[in-house]
Design an enzyme around this catalytic site. Structure first.
Site, short mmCIF file in Angstrom:
data_model
loop_
_atom_site.label_atom_id
_atom_site.label_comp_id
_atom_site.label_asym_id
_atom_site.label_seq_id
_atom_site.Cartn_x
_atom_site.Cartn_y
_atom_site.Cartn_z
N ASP A 55 0.85 -1.18 0.00
CA ASP A 55 0.00 0.00 0.00
C ASP A 55 0.89 1.23 0.00
O ASP A 55 2.05 1.18 0.44
CB ASP A 55 -0.91 0.02 1.23
N TYR B 194 -4.89 4.47 1.15
CA TYR B 194 -5.91 3.47 0.81
C TYR B 194 -5.79 2.96 -0.63
O TYR B 194 -6.73 2.96 -1.40
CB TYR B 194 -7.34 3.92 1.17
N HIS B 195 -4.58 2.42 -0.93
CA HIS B 195 -4.30 1.80 -2.22
C HIS B 195 -3.79 0.37 -2.04
O HIS B 195 -2.76 0.00 -2.61
CB HIS B 195 -3.23 2.61 -2.98
N PRO B 196 -4.47 -0.49 -1.27
CA PRO B 196 -3.97 -1.85 -1.09
C PRO B 196 -4.02 -2.65 -2.39
O PRO B 196 -4.99 -2.58 -3.13
CB PRO B 196 -4.91 -2.44 -0.03
#
Length: 532
Positions: free
Chosen positions: A290, A469-471
């Site tokens: 992330d 919030y870029h998993p």
């Protein structure tokens, strides 16, 4: 009704799949979404900060992070038609060409930049740019911000003064430099994948969309996916079957959770929660990556978005938007973008800046996922984003109950290189924020203080670090022992089952992940069609 395809998750990739697969009138497609339809509040660009921890958010939390003073970090995930494209900051960022060439170098045929560029362009209707890098006829409208603040112009000048050139199109010939963000916004309304891809085709008789349909398990018979089981209410389930494929597009948190609940994953981890193994794939849930960020905050002597976060300011902003379709609610709060590298040997950026005319504060009490908590003090903030973390985490099951949130262990900053890169990026941001370009509007570098030692800056990172919030990566594509899907996105060892979302990324890309997730949906649709 019988279905050919069942798509689990109506997010950034799932809505694209539903549109493209239902183009064939002989194909019956079922799209399942655990959340509900999007409402009017989700279409207003400037209100995205109030969507987190609401009914349209899964609202996950990590486990305590040892490198971050044992803090737990918030992980928002869209639980609504459009998924995270309905709840994000609307930034349209493709990443670097080297990202996709790296995927191809791992043996993933068809995933080089040259090969994926047509899929980016297929989706896109760009308001400002065209060939050879942009599309003009796709369903997804992409535009530049209509009402940028004066602070963004100062930011661009400050970047130039610190060796970061202005680049009008970071999605074009080169990614390097600073420029205005491109957004999935049309006529001052959010363009989610539900808006762009689902709404125009809802009338298709061969497309069924079901909301509030939480899938608890994939039905597998003789090592082949034949359908899914949805939870209709506590203690009651319904089984749905398909003739061709089940396609999982539930995102990097929920997709591995669903696979594991269905017996696909690491044998020992499944045994720990009393689930029988159908396919022993140790990579399911592993390889979690992330983007994380720390920040710089400055006070300002001109009005900024902080003026609009209190009741009177919000009321005026709402009045301007609803009656005149203008004002701050027409924009995403994040206005400007910059990419640069701290390592001279790197072929792609390792740090990204997001700039916003919004003062974050200096006491670590501001909840950055709730705009109502921001100080009523004018200023600006700069997010310093680590693009290529070496640290790797994992998703695992808390129990065999599909309604229980999974265990999220991202292991942020457990690799020493991540600390070094982020520290260099923070120092660069401090130099930009303290530039002469801001002199007429800024009251000077406020937080961290300009003479802070490396030890003080590291402490600032520990206290301030959050996820962007870029998993990605938890069902990675490849052909090594930890790969979950092949380059056709088919799950290894189980027929009739694919994963098509950001979880298939072997490595995280150089920027926000929504545009690549949409591209994966476009390419995934073609891969499915080629099997017909």
């Amino acid at each position: 009704m019988s279905y050919h395809y069942i798509i689990v998750g109506a997010g950034s990739a799932g809505c694209v799949l539903a549109n493209r697969l239902s183009e064939d009138p002989s194909c019956n497609v079922l799209l399942l979404e655990a959340g509900d339809s999007n409402g009017f509040h989700t279409t207003i660009p400037g209100t995205y900060g109030i969507l987190h921890r609401s009914r349209v958010d899964w609202a996950f939390w990590t486990e305590s992070q040892s490198q971050l003073n044992n803090r737990r970090l918030f992980i928002p995930r869209g639980k609504v038609l459009g998924g995270c494209s309905t709840t994000n900051a609307m930034a349209y960022v493709r990443g670097n060409s080297a990202d996709y060439d790296e995927w191809a170098s791992f043996g993933n045929k068809g995933w080089s930049y040259r090969e994926v560029l047509p899929y980016f362009k297929r989706s896109e209707h760009h308001e400002s740019f065209g060939e050879p890098y942009h599309g003009k006829s796709g369903p997804l409208h992409v535009s530049l911000g209509k009402y940028p603040s004066i602070m963004s112009r100062h930011f661009l000048k400050a970047c130039e003064a610190n060796g970061i050139p202005v680049n009008d199109d970071y999605n074009g010939a080169t990614q390097w430099g600073a420029g205005m963000l491109q957004y999935t916004i049309k006529n001052n309304r959010r363009q989610s994948t539900a808006t762009a891809f689902l709404d125009p085709v809802r009338s298709r008789s061969n497309l069924t969309i079901r909301t509030k349909a939480h899938v608890g398990k994939i039905l597998i018979k003789n090592d082949r996916a034949v359908g899914v089981e949805i939870i209709t209410e506590p203690g009651r389930t319904e089984q749905l079957h398909c003739a061709r494929e089940v396609i999982i597009s539930a995102g990097a948190i929920k997709s591995p959770q669903l696979l594991m609940l269905s017996g696909i994953g690491d044998r020992q981890l499944l045994k720990d929660v009393n689930i029988e193994t159908i396919a022993d794939l140790p990579g399911v849930g592993a390889n979690l990556q992330d983007h994380v960020w720390t920040h710089v905050s400055n006070l300002s002597n001109v009005a900024t978005l902080n003026s609009h976060v209190k009741p009177l300011g919000l009321a005026k902003a709402a009045f301007d938007y609803l009656l005149f379709n203008k004002g701050p609610l027409c924009n995403s709060p994040i206005e400007t973008n910059a990419f640069f590298k701290t390592d001279d040997h790197s072929i792609r950026p390792d740090i990204q800046f997001h700039f916003a005319p919004l003062y974050i504060g200096n006491d670590y009490t501001t909840d950055i996922y709730n705009i109502r908590t921001f100080p009523n003090t004018n200023g600006f903030g700069m997010l310093v984003i680590l693009l290529h973390p070496e640290s790797r985490g994992r998703i695992r099951l808390r129990s065999n109950n599909p309604s229980a949130a999974p265990v999220i262990e991202p292991e942020f900053l457990t690799h020493e290189k991540d600390w070094r890169t982020l520290l260099k990026g923070l120092k660069k941001a401090m130099a930009v924020a303290d530039s002469d370009a801001f002199r007429e509007t800024s009251k000077g570098l406020h937080h961290p203080v300009g003479n802070a030692s490396d030890e003080m800056l590291m402490d600032h990172i520990r206290k301030s670090l959050e996820t962007l919030y870029h998993p990605v990566g938890t069902c990675k594509m490849g052909n090594d022992p930890m790969a979950v899907v092949n380059d056709r996105l088919q799950v290894r060892g189980v027929g009739g089952l694919r994963v098509v979302d950001a979880s298939i990324m072997p490595t995280i890309i150089s920027g926000n992940t929504n545009a690549p997730a949409i591209m994966i949906g476009e390419k995934g649709a073609d891969l499915v069609k080629n099997e017909m």
